[in-house]
Structures are given as structure tokens and as C-alpha cells.
Write an enzyme that holds these catalytic residues in place. Structure first.
Site, PDB file in Angstrom:
ATOM      1  N   LYS A  11       0.841  -1.216   0.000  1.00 48.39           N
ATOM      2  CA  LYS A  11       0.000   0.000   0.000  1.00 48.39           C
ATOM      3  C   LYS A  11       0.872   1.262   0.000  1.00 48.39           C
ATOM      4  O   LYS A  11       0.640   2.187  -0.769  1.00 48.39           O
ATOM      5  CB  LYS A  11      -0.925   0.032   1.232  1.00 48.39           C
ATOM      6  CG  LYS A  11      -1.851  -1.163   1.343  1.00 48.39           C
ATOM      7  CD  LYS A  11      -2.761  -1.045   2.558  1.00 48.39           C
ATOM      8  CE  LYS A  11      -2.033  -1.110   3.888  1.00 48.39           C
ATOM      9  NZ  LYS A  11      -1.365  -2.404   4.165  1.00 48.39           N
ATOM     10  N   ARG A  53      -9.755   1.649   8.425  1.00 49.30           N
ATOM     11  CA  ARG A  53      -9.350   0.286   8.742  1.00 49.30           C
ATOM     12  C   ARG A  53     -10.364  -0.437   9.611  1.00 49.30           C
ATOM     13  O   ARG A  53     -10.142  -1.576  10.008  1.00 49.30           O
ATOM     14  CB  ARG A  53      -8.047   0.362   9.515  1.00 49.30           C
ATOM     15  CG  ARG A  53      -6.919  -0.387   8.918  1.00 49.30           C
ATOM     16  CD  ARG A  53      -5.704   0.105   9.673  1.00 49.30           C
ATOM     17  NE  ARG A  53      -4.631  -0.792   9.610  1.00 49.30           N
ATOM     18  CZ  ARG A  53      -3.478  -0.482   9.033  1.00 49.30           C
ATOM     19  NH1 ARG A  53      -3.319   0.659   8.415  1.00 49.30           N
ATOM     20  NH2 ARG A  53      -2.497  -1.318   9.091  1.00 49.30           N
ATOM     21  N   ARG A  85      11.708  -5.737   5.037  1.00 50.20           N
ATOM     22  CA  ARG A  85      11.497  -4.289   4.846  1.00 50.20           C
ATOM     23  C   ARG A  85      12.470  -3.466   5.707  1.00 50.20           C
ATOM     24  O   ARG A  85      12.748  -3.775   6.843  1.00 50.20           O
ATOM     25  CB  ARG A  85      10.068  -3.916   5.229  1.00 50.20           C
ATOM     26  CG  ARG A  85       9.856  -2.400   5.208  1.00 50.20           C
ATOM     27  CD  ARG A  85       8.429  -2.009   5.201  1.00 50.20           C
ATOM     28  NE  ARG A  85       7.693  -2.561   6.323  1.00 50.20           N
ATOM     29  CZ  ARG A  85       6.377  -2.461   6.430  1.00 50.20           C
ATOM     30  NH1 ARG A  85       5.680  -1.869   5.488  1.00 50.20           N
ATOM     31  NH2 ARG A  85       5.763  -2.976   7.467  1.00 50.20           N
ATOM     32  N   ARG A 108      11.213  -1.677  11.114  1.00 52.26           N
ATOM     33  CA  ARG A 108      10.093  -1.222  11.928  1.00 52.26           C
ATOM     34  C   ARG A 108       9.879  -2.162  13.105  1.00 52.26           C
ATOM     35  O   ARG A 108      10.011  -3.372  12.972  1.00 52.26           O
ATOM     36  CB  ARG A 108       8.813  -1.182  11.075  1.00 52.26           C
ATOM     37  CG  ARG A 108       8.560   0.178  10.491  1.00 52.26           C
ATOM     38  CD  ARG A 108       7.437   0.230   9.527  1.00 52.26           C
ATOM     39  NE  ARG A 108       6.206  -0.433   9.921  1.00 52.26           N
ATOM     40  CZ  ARG A 108       5.076  -0.359   9.221  1.00 52.26           C
ATOM     41  NH1 ARG A 108       5.053   0.349   8.105  1.00 52.26           N
ATOM     42  NH2 ARG A 108       3.989  -0.977   9.609  1.00 52.26           N
ATOM     43  N   ARG A 112      -0.859  -8.505  13.477  1.00 52.78           N
ATOM     44  CA  ARG A 112      -1.318  -7.540  12.465  1.00 52.78           C
ATOM     45  C   ARG A 112      -2.202  -8.235  11.422  1.00 52.78           C
ATOM     46  O   ARG A 112      -3.207  -7.685  10.987  1.00 52.78           O
ATOM     47  CB  ARG A 112      -0.114  -6.887  11.794  1.00 52.78           C
ATOM     48  CG  ARG A 112       0.614  -5.952  12.728  1.00 52.78           C
ATOM     49  CD  ARG A 112       1.991  -5.599  12.216  1.00 52.78           C
ATOM     50  NE  ARG A 112       1.981  -4.892  10.966  1.00 52.78           N
ATOM     51  CZ  ARG A 112       3.054  -4.774  10.178  1.00 52.78           C
ATOM     52  NH1 ARG A 112       4.191  -5.325  10.541  1.00 52.78           N
ATOM     53  NH2 ARG A 112       2.966  -4.109   9.064  1.00 52.78           N
TER      54      ARG A 112
HETATM   55  P1  AP5 Z   1       4.840  -1.529   1.878  1.00 49.49           P
HETATM   56  O1  AP5 Z   1       4.590  -0.680   0.679  1.00 49.49           O
HETATM   57  O2  AP5 Z   1       5.539  -0.901   3.053  1.00 49.49           O
HETATM   58  O3  AP5 Z   1       3.506  -2.283   2.325  1.00 49.49           O
HETATM   59  P2  AP5 Z   1       2.249  -1.762   3.146  1.00 49.49           P
HETATM   60  O4  AP5 Z   1       1.056  -2.457   2.590  1.00 49.49           O
HETATM   61  O5  AP5 Z   1       2.240  -0.257   3.184  1.00 49.49           O
HETATM   62  O6  AP5 Z   1       2.620  -2.393   4.533  1.00 49.49           O
HETATM   63  P3  AP5 Z   1       2.507  -1.803   5.999  1.00 49.49           P
HETATM   64  O7  AP5 Z   1       3.172  -2.820   6.875  1.00 49.49           O
HETATM   65  O8  AP5 Z   1       3.022  -0.400   6.082  1.00 49.49           O
HETATM   66  O9  AP5 Z   1       0.994  -1.825   6.214  1.00 49.49           O
HETATM   67  P4  AP5 Z   1       0.341  -1.875   7.550  1.00 49.49           P
HETATM   68  O10 AP5 Z   1      -1.047  -1.657   7.096  1.00 49.49           O
HETATM   69  O11 AP5 Z   1       0.567  -3.068   8.382  1.00 49.49           O
HETATM   70  O12 AP5 Z   1       1.089  -0.715   8.379  1.00 49.49           O
HETATM   71  P5  AP5 Z   1       0.732   0.810   8.644  1.00 49.49           P
HETATM   72  O13 AP5 Z   1       1.979   1.563   8.638  1.00 49.49           O
HETATM   73  O14 AP5 Z   1      -0.402   1.257   7.787  1.00 49.49           O
HETATM   74  O15 AP5 Z   1       5.674  -2.813   1.365  1.00 49.49           O
HETATM   75  C1  AP5 Z   1       6.102  -3.800   2.280  1.00 49.49           C
HETATM   76  C2  AP5 Z   1       7.508  -4.297   1.849  1.00 49.49           C
HETATM   77  O16 AP5 Z   1       7.411  -4.972   0.597  1.00 49.49           O
HETATM   78  C3  AP5 Z   1       8.520  -3.178   1.658  1.00 49.49           C
HETATM   79  O17 AP5 Z   1       9.768  -3.626   2.076  1.00 49.49           O
HETATM   80  C4  AP5 Z   1       8.508  -2.923   0.142  1.00 49.49           C
HETATM   81  O18 AP5 Z   1       9.766  -2.452  -0.304  1.00 49.49           O
HETATM   82  C5  AP5 Z   1       8.207  -4.309  -0.396  1.00 49.49           C
HETATM   83  N1  AP5 Z   1       7.402  -4.269  -1.600  1.00 49.49           N
HETATM   84  C6  AP5 Z   1       6.371  -3.424  -1.870  1.00 49.49           C
HETATM   85  N2  AP5 Z   1       5.844  -3.695  -3.072  1.00 49.49           N
HETATM   86  C7  AP5 Z   1       6.536  -4.762  -3.546  1.00 49.49           C
HETATM   87  C8  AP5 Z   1       6.452  -5.529  -4.748  1.00 49.49           C
HETATM   88  N3  AP5 Z   1       5.553  -5.239  -5.707  1.00 49.49           N
HETATM   89  N4  AP5 Z   1       7.322  -6.574  -4.903  1.00 49.49           N
HETATM   90  C9  AP5 Z   1       8.241  -6.865  -3.944  1.00 49.49           C
HETATM   91  N5  AP5 Z   1       8.371  -6.176  -2.812  1.00 49.49           N
HETATM   92  C10 AP5 Z   1       7.530  -5.133  -2.610  1.00 49.49           C
HETATM   93  O19 AP5 Z   1       0.140   0.719  10.125  1.00 49.49           O
HETATM   94  C11 AP5 Z   1       0.992   0.397  11.216  1.00 49.49           C
HETATM   95  C12 AP5 Z   1       0.180   0.371  12.492  1.00 49.49           C
HETATM   96  O20 AP5 Z   1      -0.408   1.671  12.731  1.00 49.49           O
HETATM   97  C13 AP5 Z   1      -1.005  -0.600  12.536  1.00 49.49           C
HETATM   98  O21 AP5 Z   1      -0.608  -1.911  12.880  1.00 49.49           O
HETATM   99  C14 AP5 Z   1      -1.874   0.059  13.611  1.00 49.49           C
HETATM  100  O22 AP5 Z   1      -1.363  -0.185  14.880  1.00 49.49           O
HETATM  101  C15 AP5 Z   1      -1.700   1.551  13.320  1.00 49.49           C
HETATM  102  N6  AP5 Z   1      -2.712   2.090  12.383  1.00 49.49           N
HETATM  103  C16 AP5 Z   1      -2.457   2.620  11.153  1.00 49.49           C
HETATM  104  N7  AP5 Z   1      -3.601   3.037  10.578  1.00 49.49           N
HETATM  105  C17 AP5 Z   1      -4.601   2.759  11.461  1.00 49.49           C
HETATM  106  C18 AP5 Z   1      -6.009   2.964  11.438  1.00 49.49           C
HETATM  107  N8  AP5 Z   1      -6.641   3.517  10.374  1.00 49.49           N
HETATM  108  N9  AP5 Z   1      -6.728   2.552  12.506  1.00 49.49           N
HETATM  109  C19 AP5 Z   1      -6.135   1.997  13.580  1.00 49.49           C
HETATM  110  N10 AP5 Z   1      -4.796   1.775  13.671  1.00 49.49           N
HETATM  111  C20 AP5 Z   1      -4.036   2.155  12.616  1.00 49.49           C
END
Ligand code: AP5
Length: 222
Positions: A13, A88, A127, A160, A171
Site C-alpha cells: 500500500k 481500517r 522491509r 520497523r 497484524r
Molecule cells: P509496503 O509498501 O511498506 O507495504 P504496506 O502495505 O504499506 O505495509 P505496511 O506494513 O506499512 O501496512 P500496515 O497496514 O501493516 O502498516 P501501517 O503503517 O499502515 O511494502 C512492504 C515491503 O514490501 C517493503 O519492504 C517494500 O519495499 C516491499 N514491496 C512493496 N511492493 C513490492 C512488490 N511489488 N514486490 C516486492 N516487494 C515489494 O500501520 C501500522 C500500524 O499503525 C497498525 O498496525 C496500527 O497499529 C496503526 N494504524 C495505522 N492506521 C490505522 C487505522 N486507520 N486505525 C487503527 N490503527 C491504525
């Protein structure tokens, strides 16, 4: 134009939201980054949300919505936004729709990135993120030019805290139980497109652009 990037942790994402926002000239709202910035600043919000992020659990809706309200009020959001990590929960989605309706707007498209669990584990375990600007890398799939250093700002690359073997299953469970119902909610509004997220970032980006409703692409190129 309001576009939501949706999918499990590690689906890409953040990677795709970055490319799409650049392409469409829109700001990104990344709730995970906003929380991590608050933790780094060490302010009251940071102290409240830190335990949730470390365990891999969702932050409570009231804190999350307050944060998004503040961010949406900034002038750069007038033309639209690309959202990554929000909404979410169904409660967040309902609140968001209500807010948009006040401004005679609605969610235009939810891009659902489809990626299997094995790939998710591989991506999260490899990552690295920049400790200064949050840009994302991967030890094999998206390597920085210099090991441990951000190409964009020269910041130090770190892992992270929630990319640990203890937090990843939590997660994924939170995603299945609390976040996937959001997809059903938006399917009811017929604005979801499924995109196969298992290819290179460039190929996935093209798939997203190809799947966006024609009206959105026309608006972005005019
Ligand atoms: P990346 O692009 O970082 O993936 P992502 O889907 O953004 O993964 P996240 O782990 O950031 O999502 P998340 O939803 O768990 O975390 P968030 O920060 O939103 O890619 C992942 C890896 O793969 C990278 O190394 C990248 O280089 C690689 N990659 C990408 N595309 C690729 C491809 N095509 N091929 C190969 N490799 C690839 O949330 C973190 C925390 O915040 C949550 O757990 C929660 O506690 C809190 N939080 C955030 N939003 C909310 C909300 N709305 N409500 C409540 N809590 C929330």
C-alpha cells in the site's frame, strides 16, 4: 478525487500510494506514518499509540479519526487525497463517508491489493524504512543504492518495530477480523477494484492505473 489503497500488512500500500500520489499530484495520508511520527516526536499522542503499534493491534477509532480530521483540514487536501492505511474499521469508514458527504464528495475508488500470506511475510521480514523520511525499501526487492542509507535524504535505514515475528501474526489477525469487513462495506458502494499485487512495484502500479475508473484518469490528466 479520493482514492483508498487497501490490503493486508505488507501488500505494498505504501509503495503504491507513493507512486500513485506522485502521478496524480495528490497528497498521501498515511495513518501509520502519522502515528510513527508522533512516537518519534515523543508527544502525548505518541505515548498513547506506541503500545498498540508495537503489539501490532489497531489504534482505537477515536484517536485515529481525530488524527485524520486534523490532516484533512490542511489546504493541500482540497483537490483530493490518496489514503494508505485508512479507513481500517467499518466505524472509520462510516465516519469518513459522513465527513465527505458534508463536502458533497464520496470515496471514488478503493484499490484492493491482493497478495498472499507467504509473500506478505517475505516482504515484511525484509522491509527497511528511512528513520528520517519514512521511505520504504526491501533487502532484496527494492534495495537502496548504498546499504543502510536512504537514497532520498541520506537518513539511516532501520527495521520497523512491528515487523517482528511476534507482531506480524497479530497484524494479520487484526486485518482479517477488523479491516476486511471494510472491503465488504465499500463493495456495497461498488467502488472496489481488485489488483493483483504480486509483481514488481512498477507492474503493480500500471495495473492500478489500468484499473482506475476512466473518469478518474481523465480528471487527473486534464
Ligand atoms: P509496503 O509498501 O511498506 O507495504 P504496506 O502495505 O504499506 O505495509 P505496511 O506494513 O506499512 O501496512 P500496515 O497496514 O501493516 O502498516 P501501517 O503503517 O499502515 O511494502 C512492504 C515491503 O514490501 C517493503 O519492504 C517494500 O519495499 C516491499 N514491496 C512493496 N511492493 C513490492 C512488490 N511489488 N514486490 C516486492 N516487494 C515489494 O500501520 C501500522 C500500524 O499503525 C497498525 O498496525 C496500527 O497499529 C496503526 N494504524 C495505522 N492506521 C490505522 C487505522 N486507520 N486505525 C487503527 N490503527 C491504525
Amino acid at each position: 478525487m479520493v482514492i483508498i489503497l487497501f490490503g493486508p500488512p505488507g501488500a505494498g500500500k505504501g509503495t503504491q500510494a507513493h507512486l500513485l500520489a506522485q502521478r496524480l499530484g495528490l497528497p498521501r495520508i498515511v495513518t501509520g506514518d502519522l502515528f510513527r511520527e508522533a512516537i518519534t516526536r515523543g508527544d502525548a499522542l505518541g505515548a498513547q499509540v506506541k503500545p498498540y503499534l508495537e503489539r501490532g493491534e489497531l489504534v482505537p477509532d477515536d484517536l485515529t479519526i481525530a488524527l485524520v480530521v486534523a490532516r484533512l483540514q490542511r489546504a493541500d487536501c482540497v483537490a483530493g487525497v490518496v489514503l494508505d492505511g485508512f479507513p481500517r474499521t467499518v466505524a472509520q469508514a462510516q465516519w469518513f463517508d459522513h465527513e465527505l458527504k458534508k463536502h458533497r464528495r464520496a470515496v471514488d475508488c478503493v484499490v484492493n491489493l491482493v497478495v498472499g500470506d507467504d509473500e506478505v511475510f517475505h516482504r515484511l521480514a525484509g522491509r527497511m524504512i528511512c528513520s528520517a523520511c519514512q521511505r520504504t525499501y526491501h533487502v532484496t526487492a527494492m534495495r537502496p543504492e548504498k546499504i543502510g542509507v536512504c537514497d532520498q535524504c541520506g537518513g539511516k535505514l532501520i527495521q520497523r518495530a512491528d515487523d517482528s515475528s511476534a507482531a506480524i501474526p497479530v497484524r494479520l489477525r487484526a486485518y482479517r477480523e477488523q479491516t476486511e469487513p471494510v472491503l465488504t462495506y465499500y463493495r456495497g458502494k461498488q467502488c472496489v477494484v481488485n489488483v493483483d499485487g504480486e509483481a514488481s512495484p512498477e507492474v503493480v502500479q500500471q495495473r492500478i492505473l489500468d484499473s482506475l475508473p476512466f473518469a478518474l484518469m481523465a480528471a487527473s490528466s486534464s
